[in-house]
Enzyme design. Structure first.
Site, PDB file in Angstrom:
ATOM      1  N   ARG A   1       3.409  43.393   9.777  1.00 14.30           N
ATOM      2  CA  ARG A   1       2.673  44.370   9.704  1.00 14.30           C
ATOM      3  C   ARG A   1       3.395  45.371   8.843  1.00 14.30           C
ATOM      4  O   ARG A   1       4.279  45.352   8.294  1.00 14.30           O
ATOM      5  CB  ARG A   1       3.194  45.241  11.181  1.00 14.30           C
ATOM      6  CG  ARG A   1       2.580  44.300  12.449  1.00 14.30           C
ATOM      7  CD  ARG A   1       2.872  45.085  13.829  1.00 14.30           C
ATOM      8  NE  ARG A   1       3.283  44.142  14.733  1.00 14.30           N
ATOM      9  CZ  ARG A   1       4.019  44.251  15.811  1.00 14.30           C
ATOM     10  NH1 ARG A   1       4.791  45.308  15.873  1.00 14.30           N
ATOM     11  NH2 ARG A   1       4.083  43.280  16.602  1.00 14.30           N
TER      12      ARG A   1
ATOM     13  N   ARG B   1       8.144  43.481  32.601  1.00 11.86           N
ATOM     14  CA  ARG B   1       8.021  44.612  31.546  1.00 11.86           C
ATOM     15  C   ARG B   1       6.748  44.555  31.258  1.00 11.86           C
ATOM     16  O   ARG B   1       5.690  43.713  31.226  1.00 11.86           O
ATOM     17  CB  ARG B   1       8.657  43.574  29.994  1.00 11.86           C
ATOM     18  CG  ARG B   1       8.355  44.265  29.051  1.00 11.86           C
ATOM     19  CD  ARG B   1       8.333  43.573  27.846  1.00 11.86           C
ATOM     20  NE  ARG B   1       7.940  44.323  26.525  1.00 11.86           N
ATOM     21  CZ  ARG B   1       7.401  43.713  25.735  1.00 11.86           C
ATOM     22  NH1 ARG B   1       6.959  42.523  25.404  1.00 11.86           N
ATOM     23  NH2 ARG B   1       7.301  44.822  24.606  1.00 11.86           N
TER      24      ARG B   1
ATOM     25  N   ASN C   1       8.412  38.513  31.661  1.00  7.45           N
ATOM     26  CA  ASN C   1       7.871  39.366  30.557  1.00  7.45           C
ATOM     27  C   ASN C   1       6.700  38.469  30.029  1.00  7.45           C
ATOM     28  O   ASN C   1       6.767  37.414  29.332  1.00  7.45           O
ATOM     29  CB  ASN C   1       8.907  39.373  29.357  1.00  7.45           C
ATOM     30  CG  ASN C   1       8.258  40.055  28.259  1.00  7.45           C
ATOM     31  OD1 ASN C   1       7.319  40.509  27.994  1.00  7.45           O
ATOM     32  ND2 ASN C   1       9.149  40.209  27.058  1.00  7.45           N
TER      33      ASN C   1
ATOM     34  N   HIS D   1       9.278  49.260  22.043  1.00  9.23           N
ATOM     35  CA  HIS D   1      10.965  48.424  22.348  1.00  9.23           C
ATOM     36  C   HIS D   1      11.876  49.701  22.908  1.00  9.23           C
ATOM     37  O   HIS D   1      12.965  49.682  23.086  1.00  9.23           O
ATOM     38  CB  HIS D   1      11.457  48.684  20.951  1.00  9.23           C
ATOM     39  CG  HIS D   1      10.685  47.581  20.005  1.00  9.23           C
ATOM     40  ND1 HIS D   1      10.279  47.815  18.646  1.00  9.23           N
ATOM     41  CD2 HIS D   1      10.409  46.378  20.365  1.00  9.23           C
ATOM     42  CE1 HIS D   1       9.925  46.709  18.201  1.00  9.23           C
ATOM     43  NE2 HIS D   1       9.676  45.802  19.179  1.00  9.23           N
TER      44      HIS D   1
ATOM     45  N   GLU E   1      17.081  43.723  27.245  1.00  4.96           N
ATOM     46  CA  GLU E   1      15.965  44.221  27.765  1.00  4.96           C
ATOM     47  C   GLU E   1      15.805  43.604  29.325  1.00  4.96           C
ATOM     48  O   GLU E   1      15.567  44.460  29.946  1.00  4.96           O
ATOM     49  CB  GLU E   1      14.687  43.834  27.053  1.00  4.96           C
ATOM     50  CG  GLU E   1      14.746  44.730  25.555  1.00  4.96           C
ATOM     51  CD  GLU E   1      13.618  44.186  24.865  1.00  4.96           C
ATOM     52  OE1 GLU E   1      14.004  43.251  24.084  1.00  4.96           O
ATOM     53  OE2 GLU E   1      12.753  44.946  24.429  1.00  4.96           O
TER      54      GLU E   1
END
Ligand code: ADP
Length: 400
Positions: free
Chosen positions: A241, A91, A7, A180, A384
């Site tokens: 955010r 990923r 990743n 995600h 993941e």
């Protein structure tokens, strides 16, 4: 079959080497601050001591080379030769509308991933560098890309389009993509397994709550809506955010504060969210500590976070005509007992409530609703990398 998963972020590389015979992890690690002064590389081989190396690592290619050397190193290694690695899974952040499933790397695939750079400008370039570096260092070893956006490609058009002139979609691909996806896919499938139910009978709301956070509505195995949009800025309040807000705030504040578009982007992505409201930190542990010590803005930030998640759960229950299971995952979802409680307080109308004793856990799979609840609530640690390794195995096992 041994599979290596990468990743690659803009300045980091995370990796895990799996033995797919039993899906165990032979080694894992993280290279941070690539291209910056003071790079740090942490390598954890199974059954051996962790190795932390402080050495400047100029770029991703050098980082990947070091990782490959470490895996076969006589002291810290876990395999005798690189030849044992049969495939590599990556990923990739953005697959645009081109990819709804994982695919084998090929020149046309790489061209399409490059075309998505505009949509994922911070991540896709690093993902591409990682794939190219592995191609050079491990010639002939098949590679697979697994997209963060892939799982959400089943959303219907009325859910993914924004109500702006249709030409924005046609000309610039402006639409909701969602992120995600690998995590939402893993936890929705896993909860069905734990319930011993077919996923095609379940309406699941998955809450991936980390520094970045998103919710997805998974109806009978397919994602029908998710809270992140064209970029990972939309939806929930996050560490730094803003999530959803009136878009008219953007030109208003740009004028008032004399900000450029780039500065405004930075303001909403890096200075807002729980950090912006609390003024304390983007790390929920710090904010929870401050709130417990009486900091009112920290408490407010946590309330805003929980309220937004609860609103999404309500709206996705409506979107699916009901809900059978709610799942919490990622750093905060797996570990914050108090945040799960805050979010679920008020969901009783759906036919569920949290059991404080069962909820008193961190980082493990558990049902946390009261006995007999109509809607189940679960904590499921995400994985993941395992999804990436499984997809890679499946795709590469079919190669001649
Ligand atoms: P990302 O992958 O988006 O960086 P993670 O899924 O690793 O995020 O989640 C990181 C967030 O999880 C951090 O804000 C951290 O504060 C929060 N977190 C981790 N452990 C705990 C905990 N025990 N209590 C509260 N929050 C936690």
């Amino acid at each position: 079959m041994k599979i290596l998963v990468f990743n690659c972020g803009s300045s980091s590389i995370k990796y895990k080497l799996f033995d797919m015979a039993d899906e165990s992890v032979l080694a894992s690690g993280l290279v941070e601050r690539i291209g910056l002064e003071g790079s740090v590389w942490t390598h954890q081989p199974r059954g051996k001591d962790k190795v932390v190396t402080n050495t400047d690592i100029k770029n991703h290619s050098i980082g990947i080379q070091l990782v490959l050397e470490a895996l076969t190193d006589t002291k810290h290694g876990v395999i005798a030769s690189m030849k044992e690695i049969k495939a590599v899974g990556h990923r990739v952040l953005h697959g645009g509308e081109k990819f709804s499933a994982s695919v084998l790397v090929s020149p046309p695939v790489m061209k399409a991933v490059e075309e998505c750079i505009e949509l994922g400008p911070l991540h896709n370039p690093a993902n591409i560098i990682g794939i190219n570096a592995c191609g050079e260092l491990m010639p002939g070893v098949p590679q697979v890309t697994v997209f963060d956006t892939g799982f959400h490609q089943t959303m219907p058009q009325y859910a993914y389009l924004y109500a702006i002139p249709y030409e924005a979609y046609e000309k610039y691909s402006v639409r909701r993509y969602g992120f995600h996806g690998t995590s939402h896919r893993y936890v929705s499938q896993r909860v069905a397994e734990l319930l011993n139910e077919s996923i095609s009978n379940l309406r699941i709301i998955t809450c991936h709550l980390g520094n970045g956070a998103s919710v997805a509505a998974v109806k009978y195995g397919e994602c029908i809506d998710t809270s992140m949009g064209l970029t990972p800025l939309e939806g929930l309040v996050m560490g730094t955010r803003s999530g959803d807000m009136d878009p008219a705030i953007i030109p208003f504040l740009m004028k008032k504060e004399n900000m450029t578009a780039e500065q405004m982007d930075n303001y909403m992505n890096k200075k807002s969210g729980v950090l912006g409201v609390s003024g304390v930190s983007s790390d929920f542990r710090d904010v929870e500590t401050a709130a417990n010590n009486g900091n009112e803005r920290a408490e407010l930030a946590l309330e805003m976070f929980a309220y937004r998640v609860r609103k999404y759960i309500g709206s996705y229950a409506a979107a699916m005509g009901g809900v059978d299971v709610i799942v919490f995952t990622a750093g905060l979802g797996e570990n914050s007992i108090s945040m799960r409680e805050k979010i679920c307080n008020g969901l009783e109308f759906l036919g569920t409530s949290i059991d404080p004793v069962k909820n008193n856990i961190r980082g493990k799979e558990q049902e946390i609703n009261v006995d007999g609840a109509k809607v189940k609530i679960f904590v499921i640690p995400t994985n993941e990398e395992l999804v990436i390794a499984r997809d890679t195995k499946e795709i590469c096992s079919n190669l001649a």
